[in-house]
Design a protein around this motif. Structure first.
Motif, PDB file in Angstrom:
ATOM      1  N   TYR A 270     -25.241  -6.670   9.893  1.00 47.32           N
ATOM      2  CA  TYR A 270     -26.303  -5.737   9.534  1.00 47.32           C
ATOM      3  C   TYR A 270     -27.350  -6.332   8.617  1.00 47.32           C
ATOM      4  O   TYR A 270     -28.486  -5.892   8.584  1.00 47.32           O
ATOM      5  CB  TYR A 270     -25.719  -4.451   8.941  1.00 47.32           C
ATOM      6  CG  TYR A 270     -25.080  -4.560   7.581  1.00 47.32           C
ATOM      7  CD1 TYR A 270     -25.864  -4.633   6.429  1.00 47.32           C
ATOM      8  CD2 TYR A 270     -23.699  -4.563   7.437  1.00 47.32           C
ATOM      9  CE1 TYR A 270     -25.271  -4.712   5.177  1.00 47.32           C
ATOM     10  CE2 TYR A 270     -23.104  -4.632   6.192  1.00 47.32           C
ATOM     11  CZ  TYR A 270     -23.899  -4.711   5.063  1.00 47.32           C
ATOM     12  OH  TYR A 270     -23.320  -4.775   3.833  1.00 47.32           O
ATOM     13  N   ILE A 271     -26.983  -7.373   7.905  1.00 45.65           N
ATOM     14  CA  ILE A 271     -27.941  -7.956   6.963  1.00 45.65           C
ATOM     15  C   ILE A 271     -29.209  -8.412   7.680  1.00 45.65           C
ATOM     16  O   ILE A 271     -30.299  -8.394   7.132  1.00 45.65           O
ATOM     17  CB  ILE A 271     -27.264  -9.129   6.210  1.00 45.65           C
ATOM     18  CG1 ILE A 271     -28.134  -9.628   5.060  1.00 45.65           C
ATOM     19  CG2 ILE A 271     -26.938 -10.272   7.132  1.00 45.65           C
ATOM     20  CD1 ILE A 271     -28.188  -8.696   3.899  1.00 45.65           C
ATOM     21  N   ILE A 272     -29.058  -8.801   8.959  1.00 45.09           N
ATOM     22  CA  ILE A 272     -30.214  -9.262   9.720  1.00 45.09           C
ATOM     23  C   ILE A 272     -31.286  -8.174   9.775  1.00 45.09           C
ATOM     24  O   ILE A 272     -32.473  -8.427   9.575  1.00 45.09           O
ATOM     25  CB  ILE A 272     -29.783  -9.675  11.145  1.00 45.09           C
ATOM     26  CG1 ILE A 272     -28.924 -10.934  11.069  1.00 45.09           C
ATOM     27  CG2 ILE A 272     -30.994  -9.923  12.015  1.00 45.09           C
ATOM     28  CD1 ILE A 272     -28.433 -11.403  12.427  1.00 45.09           C
TER      29      ILE A 272
ATOM     30  N   VAL B 220     -33.046  -7.948   6.338  1.00 49.38           N
ATOM     31  CA  VAL B 220     -33.874  -9.104   6.023  1.00 49.38           C
ATOM     32  C   VAL B 220     -35.133  -9.087   6.879  1.00 49.38           C
ATOM     33  O   VAL B 220     -36.253  -9.245   6.377  1.00 49.38           O
ATOM     34  CB  VAL B 220     -33.066 -10.399   6.244  1.00 49.38           C
ATOM     35  CG1 VAL B 220     -33.976 -11.602   6.182  1.00 49.38           C
ATOM     36  CG2 VAL B 220     -31.970 -10.508   5.211  1.00 49.38           C
ATOM     37  N   VAL B 221     -34.940  -8.852   8.163  1.00 50.69           N
ATOM     38  CA  VAL B 221     -36.086  -8.877   9.058  1.00 50.69           C
ATOM     39  C   VAL B 221     -37.051  -7.741   8.711  1.00 50.69           C
ATOM     40  O   VAL B 221     -38.267  -7.928   8.613  1.00 50.69           O
ATOM     41  CB  VAL B 221     -35.605  -8.783  10.523  1.00 50.69           C
ATOM     42  CG1 VAL B 221     -36.776  -8.559  11.458  1.00 50.69           C
ATOM     43  CG2 VAL B 221     -34.863 -10.045  10.900  1.00 50.69           C
TER      44      VAL B 221
ATOM     45  N   GLN C  27     -37.470  -6.180   5.905  1.00 48.75           N
ATOM     46  CA  GLN C  27     -38.156  -6.390   4.634  1.00 48.75           C
ATOM     47  C   GLN C  27     -39.236  -7.453   4.774  1.00 48.75           C
ATOM     48  O   GLN C  27     -40.279  -7.382   4.150  1.00 48.75           O
ATOM     49  CB  GLN C  27     -37.137  -6.718   3.550  1.00 48.75           C
ATOM     50  CG  GLN C  27     -37.156  -8.118   2.984  1.00 48.75           C
ATOM     51  CD  GLN C  27     -38.112  -8.207   1.812  1.00 48.75           C
ATOM     52  OE1 GLN C  27     -38.368  -7.231   1.139  1.00 48.75           O
ATOM     53  NE2 GLN C  27     -38.671  -9.391   1.614  1.00 48.75           N
ATOM     54  N   ALA C  28     -39.006  -8.418   5.649  1.00 51.82           N
ATOM     55  CA  ALA C  28     -39.999  -9.464   5.820  1.00 51.82           C
ATOM     56  C   ALA C  28     -41.292  -8.904   6.385  1.00 51.82           C
ATOM     57  O   ALA C  28     -42.369  -9.392   6.085  1.00 51.82           O
ATOM     58  CB  ALA C  28     -39.456 -10.560   6.732  1.00 51.82           C
ATOM     59  N   PHE C  29     -41.182  -7.883   7.208  1.00 47.39           N
ATOM     60  CA  PHE C  29     -42.398  -7.394   7.850  1.00 47.39           C
ATOM     61  C   PHE C  29     -42.977  -6.154   7.237  1.00 47.39           C
ATOM     62  O   PHE C  29     -44.180  -6.011   7.146  1.00 47.39           O
ATOM     63  CB  PHE C  29     -42.120  -7.113   9.324  1.00 47.39           C
ATOM     64  CG  PHE C  29     -41.636  -8.319   9.986  1.00 47.39           C
ATOM     65  CD1 PHE C  29     -42.401  -9.472   9.937  1.00 47.39           C
ATOM     66  CD2 PHE C  29     -40.422  -8.357  10.594  1.00 47.39           C
ATOM     67  CE1 PHE C  29     -41.957 -10.615  10.500  1.00 47.39           C
ATOM     68  CE2 PHE C  29     -39.960  -9.505  11.159  1.00 47.39           C
ATOM     69  CZ  PHE C  29     -40.722 -10.645  11.118  1.00 47.39           C
ATOM     70  N   PHE C  30     -42.120  -5.254   6.872  1.00 49.55           N
ATOM     71  CA  PHE C  30     -42.654  -3.948   6.499  1.00 49.55           C
ATOM     72  C   PHE C  30     -42.521  -3.666   5.015  1.00 49.55           C
ATOM     73  O   PHE C  30     -42.850  -2.587   4.558  1.00 49.55           O
ATOM     74  CB  PHE C  30     -41.957  -2.846   7.305  1.00 49.55           C
ATOM     75  CG  PHE C  30     -41.995  -3.116   8.775  1.00 49.55           C
ATOM     76  CD1 PHE C  30     -43.216  -3.134   9.454  1.00 49.55           C
ATOM     77  CD2 PHE C  30     -40.848  -3.393   9.489  1.00 49.55           C
ATOM     78  CE1 PHE C  30     -43.256  -3.405  10.810  1.00 49.55           C
ATOM     79  CE2 PHE C  30     -40.891  -3.657  10.839  1.00 49.55           C
ATOM     80  CZ  PHE C  30     -42.101  -3.674  11.503  1.00 49.55           C
TER      81      PHE C  30
ATOM     82  N   VAL D 175     -33.330  -7.441  -0.804  1.00 49.27           N
ATOM     83  CA  VAL D 175     -33.980  -6.947   0.405  1.00 49.27           C
ATOM     84  C   VAL D 175     -33.772  -5.448   0.532  1.00 49.27           C
ATOM     85  O   VAL D 175     -33.893  -4.881   1.605  1.00 49.27           O
ATOM     86  CB  VAL D 175     -33.484  -7.682   1.677  1.00 49.27           C
ATOM     87  CG1 VAL D 175     -34.003  -9.098   1.694  1.00 49.27           C
ATOM     88  CG2 VAL D 175     -31.972  -7.657   1.758  1.00 49.27           C
TER      89      VAL D 175
END
Ligand SMILES: Nc1ncnc2c1ncn2[C@@H]1O[C@H](COP(=O)(O)OP(=O)(O)OP(=O)(O)O)[C@@H](O)[C@H]1O
Ligand code: SF4
Ligand SMILES: [Mg+2]
Lengths: 309, 311, 320
Positions: free
Chosen positions: B156-158, B161-162, B164-167, B252
């Motif tokens: 689930y961490i993916i 992380v993903v 938070q990187a974008f939004f 994150v």
């Protein structure tokens, strides 16, 4: 059996492709990018940068190139934020670290969890049984991110027994706390599950049959009870490994092991898409293959499942 | 996935549970009696209530807001930042000179809010999808189960992380990602129950009366699986609190200056080498109390509702 | 010669709601080569009697009385001592062939491990013995099926394997707990024939537990009727079928479908089995008995009589 393996592979491969494609588009379509900084780059420089990373082409071409490079040369492309490193180099330096203590952690989970569960079941309501119940509650309450600081507080700051972080080429002192911190709660989970299924198996009619044969207790447990009691544990290991990967990201960050988890989180901060994408793919492939192996193992052990395939 | 959940998802459980016809009101009354006989569960409910009240009204007792910096002590945190009634910092100060009491109140607010809202929403969504998959079966069921399998295989961490990187990160977004991660909660178990239930006489009777599928699911099947959903929620909520804390620890999750138990524990852990242990102790204690209470409440609910160990 | 002698056997189970008195004051003997039936409704305690002889009662059981075998009281024997008797001297055939076999082990191994242990045979010889005993219970193609798992067998075949397990050490006593109830009628008959043949060949004593009186008539010499954990009647099979002396036995016989019965009716005994939570002080059958009189509610009838023993306060002549 072979048929089944192939079928499972036939499911796993498209899954990975779907994930790659989905993640790729998500990353490219998201607002902002690795090169959006406070001071916008002059358009000419920007175009230059984009060209260098092949980002001036249409998306599907980029995707195609990306997948082609992974498949043919196992090349995940350059890192966007760490100018002098490629994603491959990042993986090559971090992955072995995570894998090493992850392996020891899994060993710890199984080597401690299974015997503890079996003993708790055999000595129902004994010290071991209570110890295990206590441990199960403890692990639920103290997840790795609470446990790890406490361990550092005790073993490093108070008693100075173990280093509080770092890797140092993987000396054992540096592996102990990451492995235990990562594994404890799953160890407790495995112990609890094993205890439950062992108790159930010991009450089953076929164990009574074994007793009626006059077999000694030791034989009954080793030859008759252990295998069926461990099958649920095996099923449980799939989700455990998936959760352990998330845990490893935490461990990498907290203990500064230099594993890939740290790069993954850094990638999120610097919007380093290529690193994020590469690591996400690695994680997914890892979990899917572990699950595949476990499924095959299960099918191999359980004759009923084996025949049904 | 805990072993308790494994049990709930098992086929045996589905069979046993479907045997129970929980249409009568006495089921819930019995369950309530059983639950309140469980001393640990009752104490835990009380503790949780205290935590909730603390989270809601705690700010009224704080002398400082959770964002304010006490410039008079900043720089001397190690010597003067310890908990003290005199200077109004009951739980001490963090390394940026902010009042830990106010921050713990705020952290409790966030963690409990996220836990309950995201946890329960996830279970509801999962249950609805599970109910539909179980009821309609066929293609739809296959797709849902395929998604379920994939979801379980992705750490689930993916997602966090993903995302938070974008939004970026706000409370609402955090809740959204958690739901996105957890939409599978309760899916399997409700699907199993509905599959068992849909061929029962009372469902046939409802169909004969001309009720449409929607009405059948909601009016006739839902009350019979409600208790399963309740048990499941009691296990998902602490898990979600844990998830939120972990991702906030990793940075994150929740965004500064807002905070949560995980973020506070993270700050506390990073400064414990300086000996300012109160920064770790208070949030960790609150987190632990919440987890203990939720654990025993979940246990109590399971004992009260699950037909397995009941005679 | 008396092989096994059960005296005043009492079995209680402690449960959350109080004690269950599953078996009360049961006594009987078993001689070499004798075939005795133990009949009674479901829950009357038949299986628990057999399990207590094997020392396999559940953990919550409290047992008292004596089970004498070769001068030893099995109820007082240690587990190690019992292990010397189990399978070698006394073997049990379990009620449900579907669950009595270990699903994760090849049936050949489940058979051969017994003789490996008790007779010290090598793996190879034990396998040969397993094949022999499988042939003895008429499993076709035994040699090949040795390496099959239980789920690959039909119910009847599995029951044969369970029987083979009981026979492999040529025990003196076999406790056969409803060996055929889980099977369909034709297979039932085959299995009973098989048991009969083997019993005669090896001169084994058999305690046949069943609630099927039809099976009793064809197989046994003596019969014991159990109700609510108490012995109600003990007699020769012929006498029992000709002139049942106890109201409960009469009810049981009426419940057997009978082709000669002109009415074609089945007469189930009305009412339900007794509540065993309290030790009874009256005749346990009184609530369901047609011949009940006032004194039945006050006295607990003892098992008395010579050839036919019965536990009823009324003489046979007084019954309807
Ligand atoms: N472990 C236990 N705890 C409590 N009660 C038990 C236990 N084992 C058996 N009993 C009770 O003992 C009684 C006798 O059971 P038993 O298995 O001997 O019946 P049975 O005559 O073999 O019936 P069936 O024909 O169904 O096999 C039953 O009422 C059962 O509920
Ligand atoms: S003692 Fe009385 S109640 Fe019991 S069987 Fe005899 S007649 Fe019936
Ligand atoms: Mg029985």
């Amino acid at each position: 059996m072979l048929n089944y393996s192939l079928r499972r592979l036939a499911f796993a491969i498209p899954t990975i492709f779907a994930l790659v494609i989905f993640a790729f588009y998500l990353m490219r379509l998201a607002p902002g990018g690795p090169f959006t900084s406070e001071k916008p780059l002059p358009p000419a420089v920007m175009a230059n940068v984009l060209e260098r990373y092949g980002m001036d082409e249409p998306l599907y071409v980029q995707l195609f190139t990306y997948i082609k490079n992974i498949l043919c040369c196992f090349d995940f492309g350059p890192s966007f934020s760490q100018k002098d490193r490629s994603v491959n180099q990042i993986i090559a330096s971090g992955f072995p670290v995570t894998l090493t203590y992850g392996f020891w952690s899994a060993v710890f989970v199984l080597i401690c969890g299974i015997p503890l569960g079996v003993i708790a079941a055999l000595r129902h309501n004994s010290f071991w049984d209570y110890l295990m119940t206590g441990l199960a509650i403890f692990s639920q309450i103290f997840p790795n991110f609470v446990l790890a600081p406490i361990m550092v507080l005790l073993f490093t700051l108070s008693w100075g027994l173990l280093p509080g972080g770092g890797w140092n080429g993987g000396q054992w002192q540096y592996i102990v706390m990451p492995a235990i911190g990562l594994g404890t709660s799953y160890m407790a989970g495995v112990a609890r599950l094993t205890r439950g299924s062992m108790l159930e198996v010991l009450n089953s009619p076929f164990i009574r049959t074994a007793r009626a044969k006059g077999l000694p207790e030791r034989t009954i447990i080793w030859r008759h009870a252990l295998k069926p009691a461990l099958l649920p544990t095996l099923t449980y290991m799939g989700p455990v490994f998936v959760y352990m990967i998330t845990g490893s990201v935490f461990i990498d960050v907290f203990f500064s092991t230099g594993g890939i988890g740290q790069d993954f989180i850094d990638g999120a901060y610097s919007r380093d898409y290529s690193v994020l994408l590469g690591l996400a793919i690695i994680y997914c492939v890892l979990t899917l293959s572990i699950n595949l192996v476990l499924d095959l193992l299960y099918a191999w052990i359980d004759p009923k499942v084996r025949d049904a395939l | 996935m805990t072993s308790a959940k494994t049990h709930l998802n098992s086929k045996e459980f589905a069979e046993q549970a479907a045997e129970e016809m929980i249409t009568s009101r006495s089921f819930w009354a019995d369950a309530r009696v059983r639950f309140f006989k469980n001393r640990m569960a009752v104490v835990s409910v009380f503790m949780l209530l205290c935590l909730v009240l603390f989270a809601i009204f705690g700010h009224n007792f704080a002398k400082w807001s959770y964002e304010e910096i006490d410039w008079s002590i900043l720089g001397k945190i190690k010597t003067e930042g310890a908990p003290s009634i005199a200077n109004g910092h009951y739980f001490g100060l963090d390394e940026l000179g902010r009042d830990m009491f106010a921050r713990v109140v705020q952290g409790s607010r966030t963690s409990l809010l996220v836990g309950f809202v995201a946890g329960i929403t996830s279970v509801i969504i999962g249950s609805i999808i599970g109910a539909m998959a179980g009821y309609y079966g066929g293609r739809f069921d296959q797709i849902v189960m395929g998604m379920y399998t994939i979801w379980l295989a992705v750490p689930y961490i993916i997602f966090f992380v993903v995302w938070q990187a974008f939004f970026g990160r706000s409370l609402a977004q955090l809740i959204m990602v958690i739901i996105l991660v957890n939409w599978t909660a309760g899916l399997l178990i409700v699907r199993g129950q509905v599959m068992m239930m849909k061929n029962r006489e009372f469902v046939d009777a409802a169909r004969m009366l001309g009720l449409n599928d929607f009405a059948i699911i909601f009016r006739h099947i839902a009350p019979n699986v409600l208790w399963v959903v309740v048990i499941y929620s009691s296990m998902v909520v602490p898990e979600v609190i844990m998830m939120e804390s972990l991702v906030s620890f990793l940075g994150v999750g929740i965004q500064e200056p807002n905070t949560s138990w995980g973020a506070l524990i993270s700050e506390g852990a990073s400064t414990m080498t300086f000996g300012t242990l109160w920064q770790l102790a208070y949030p960790a204690a609150f987190f632990v109390i919440a987890q203990v209470s939720l654990y025993y409440i979940g246990d109590g609910l399971r004992d009260a509702l699950d037909p397995k160990d009941r005679r | 010669m008396t092989l096994l002698s059960v005296r005043d056997l009492n079995i209680r189970f402690t449960t959350g709601d109080g004690d269950v008195h599953a078996v009360n004051n049961v006594s009987f003997d078993l001689s070499a080569g004798q075939k005795v039936a133990l009949v009674g409704e479901s829950g009357s305690g038949k299986s628990q009697i057999a399990l207590s002889i094997m020392g396999l009662l559940a953990k919550n059981a409290i047992v008292s009385g004596q089970v004498m075998f070769n001068g030893n009281n099995l109820l007082a024997a240690s587990n190690d001592e019992l292990n010397q008797i189990r399978a070698q001297k006394i073997a049990m055939i379990f009620q449900d062939p579907m669950s009595a076999l270990n699903p994760y082990m090849k049936v050949g191994r489940q058979l051969s491990e017994i003789v490996e242990l008790h007779e010290g045979l090598s793996r190879r010889d034990a396998r040969i013995r397993a094949i022999e005993v499988m042939e003895a219970v008429q499993i076709p193609d035994a040699k090949r099926r040795l390496d099959a798992y239980p789920h690959e067998f039909s119910g009847g075949m599995r029951q044969r394997i369970v029987i083979a397990m009981a026979l492999i050490c040529r025990p003196q006593i076999i406790l056969a707990d409803e060996p055929t109830t889980a099977l369909d009628v034709t297979v039932q008959a085959q299995i009973m024939h098989l048991l009969d043949d083997i019993q005669r060949d090896m001169d084994t004593a058999v305690l046949l537990i069943t609630h099927d009186l039809g099976v009793v008539a064809g197989f046994c010499e003596d019969v014991m009727v159990l109700y609510g954990g108490r012995m109600m009647e003990k007699s020769k099979v012929g006498a029992l079928f000709k002139s049942p002396s106890h109201p409960y036995t009469r009810g049981l016989l009426r419940a057997v479908p009978n082709i000669h019965d002109q009415t074609g009716q089945l007469h189930a005994i009305p009412g339900s089995p007794p509540n065993q939570m309290n030790a009874p002080t009256a005749c346990p059958f009184a609530p369901r008995c047609n011949d009940v009189i006032d004194t039945c509610w006050q006295t607990l009838p003892e098992l008395t009589g010579e050839d036919t023993q019965r536990a009823c306060i009324q003489p046979v002549e007084a019954l309807s």
